[in-house]
Design an enzyme around this catalytic site. Structure first.
Site, PDB file in Angstrom:
ATOM      1  N   GLU A 177       1.579  38.483 -21.610  1.00 21.06           N
ATOM      2  CA  GLU A 177       2.249  38.838 -20.355  1.00 21.06           C
ATOM      3  C   GLU A 177       3.742  38.519 -20.407  1.00 21.06           C
ATOM      4  O   GLU A 177       4.141  37.387 -20.123  1.00 21.06           O
ATOM      5  CB  GLU A 177       1.606  38.076 -19.183  1.00 21.06           C
ATOM      6  CG  GLU A 177       2.271  38.379 -17.846  1.00 21.06           C
ATOM      7  CD  GLU A 177       1.631  37.650 -16.670  1.00 21.06           C
ATOM      8  OE1 GLU A 177       0.736  36.824 -16.884  1.00 21.06           O
ATOM      9  OE2 GLU A 177       2.069  37.903 -15.535  1.00 21.06           O
ATOM     10  N   LYS A 219       0.044  42.798 -20.580  1.00 21.84           N
ATOM     11  CA  LYS A 219       0.191  42.699 -19.118  1.00 21.84           C
ATOM     12  C   LYS A 219       1.684  42.657 -18.795  1.00 21.84           C
ATOM     13  O   LYS A 219       2.285  41.583 -18.721  1.00 21.84           O
ATOM     14  CB  LYS A 219      -0.512  41.423 -18.632  1.00 21.84           C
ATOM     15  CG  LYS A 219      -0.285  41.114 -17.168  1.00 21.84           C
ATOM     16  CD  LYS A 219      -1.253  40.088 -16.658  1.00 21.84           C
ATOM     17  CE  LYS A 219      -0.921  39.739 -15.214  1.00 21.84           C
ATOM     18  NZ  LYS A 219      -1.952  39.000 -14.538  1.00 21.84           N
TER      19      LYS A 219
HETATM   20  P1  13P Z   1       0.992  38.960  -9.575  1.00 22.43           P
HETATM   21  O1  13P Z   1       0.216  40.254  -9.595  1.00 22.43           O
HETATM   22  O2  13P Z   1       0.969  38.262  -8.259  1.00 22.43           O
HETATM   23  O3  13P Z   1       2.342  39.108 -10.204  1.00 22.43           O
HETATM   24  O4  13P Z   1       0.178  37.957 -10.505  1.00 22.43           O
HETATM   25  C1  13P Z   1      -0.260  38.368 -11.717  1.00 22.43           C
HETATM   26  C2  13P Z   1      -0.354  37.193 -12.600  1.00 22.43           C
HETATM   27  O5  13P Z   1      -1.425  36.872 -13.044  1.00 22.43           O
HETATM   28  C3  13P Z   1       0.886  36.449 -12.942  1.00 22.43           C
HETATM   29  O6  13P Z   1       0.663  35.654 -14.082  1.00 22.43           O
END
Ligand code: 13P
Length: 337
Positions: A177, A219
């Site tokens: 991510e 992500k």
């Molecule tokens: P948000 O969709 O609130 O950005 O959270 C996703 C997430 O897992 C952040 O690490």
């Protein structure tokens, strides 16, 4: 676990018309979310809130995986079933956030790097025994005057790739991510340029660390203008910018891209995903791994009366999950018409 089994789990997480519910907020983050709605931040409240989310009737119809935190993966339902087992019984894969959050990056004022690699192999081994099948690591990139620097981008890519290699070694699907924050007064083009550099650097690092891309999920954030600036972008403009960016940076062998919501208005997060899928077909599945955009309505209604609103909160999270599941197929706007 063989690479085939890992790749199977990665594909299960991006099954058609399903996405991921992120309830893996760190201690400080859930404290902030509870404070925003006036809820006491006790362990009992955190457990009860997570229980109502994961036991929402019909969740498995639109949710393939639920990302948990270290505290949550050790908790159980009020009838004593560990959360990870409860999810498994519903056919939902449990995931675990394994990074230890971001700290200031030495030598780079205003920038951060994510920590948590030391001892990670042992932690992953334990989480797998606790039932986790995927693992998540979040890197944070800020846009501002003179930032992000190459140092920040490369340091975070390196950590993401080291994490991904270790997760695969321990039999967990890595979810990498790289979040480019929306905060700032930058325009859409700047967001595009930063996302492009960040994703190129990430895939270079994954290659360097021998990470198997067919068993890796991405992500990312969407390409959006800064939330404090004057630049406004329409739904199709955001969808086109995000698609062009991922087409030029993400190899087709990656099975799925699960966007984060990043503080976007709930419905905008759904509309952007829907628009991208209507612009398909794409080589990867495009779906969601949302925290706030799935939870905020549920948290709000639960906080109004925790003793009697659990059912209403469950309805709220299911509504948001179904809307985003339709968006993952590009059918949300049509279904509303
Ligand atoms: P948000 O969709 O609130 O950005 O959270 C996703 C997430 O897992 C952040 O690490």
């Amino acid at each position: 676990m063989s690479i085939e089994d890992l790749a199977d789990n990665a594909r299960a997480l991006v099954a058609a018309g399903k996405g991921i519910l992120a309830i893996d907020e760190s201690g400080p983050t859930i404290a902030r979310r509870f404070a925003d709605v006036g809820l006491p931040n006790s362990e009992a409240n955190r457990r009860a809130y997570r229980e109502l989310l994961i036991t929402a009737p019909g969740l498995a119809g639109s949710i393939s995986g639920v990302a948990l935190s270290d505290e949550t993966i050790r908790q159980s339902t009020s009838t004593g079933v560990p959360f990870a087992r409860y999810l498994d019984d519903q056919g939902i894969l449990a995931g675990i956030k394994v990074d230890k959050g971001s700290q200031p990056l030495a030598g780079c004022p205003g920038e951060v790097v994510t920590e948590g690699l030391d001892g990670l192999r042992q932690r992953l081994e334990e989480y797998r025994k606790l039932g986790a099948r995927f693992a998540k690591w979040r890197a944070v990139i800020r846009i501002g005057e003179g930032i992000p620097t190459g140092t920040c981008i490369e340091s975070n890519s390196h950590a993401l790739a080291r994490f991904a290699a270790l997760a695969q070694e321990q039999g967990l699907v890595p979810m990498v991510e790289p979040e480019v924050l929306m905060e700032g007064d930058h325009d859409l083009d700047t967001s595009y340029e930063v996302h492009e550099v960040v994703l190129r650097s990430l895939f270079d690092a994954l290659y360097q660390q021998n990470v198997m891309l067919d068993a890796t999920l991405l992500k990312p954030s969407m390409v959006l203008p800064g939330s404090d600036g004057d630049d406004e972008a329409g739904v199709d403009e955001v969808a086109e910018a995000t698609l062009t960016c991922i087409r030029s940076t993400v190899p087709a062998i990656v099975p799925g891209i699960l966007f984060l919501s990043g503080g976007q208005d709930d419905e905008r997060a759904t509309a952007h995903l829907d628009a991208m899928n209507r612009m398909g077909p794409h080589p990867w599945v495009l779906s969601f791994s949302y925290g706030r955009a799935l939870q905020s309505a549920a948290l709000q209604v639960w906080a109004e009366d925790p003793a009697s609103n659990a059912g209403k909160a469950q309805d709220a999270v299911i509504r948001r999950a179904r809307a985003n599941a339709l968006a993952a197929l590009g059918r949300w706007e049509r279904a509303r018409a």
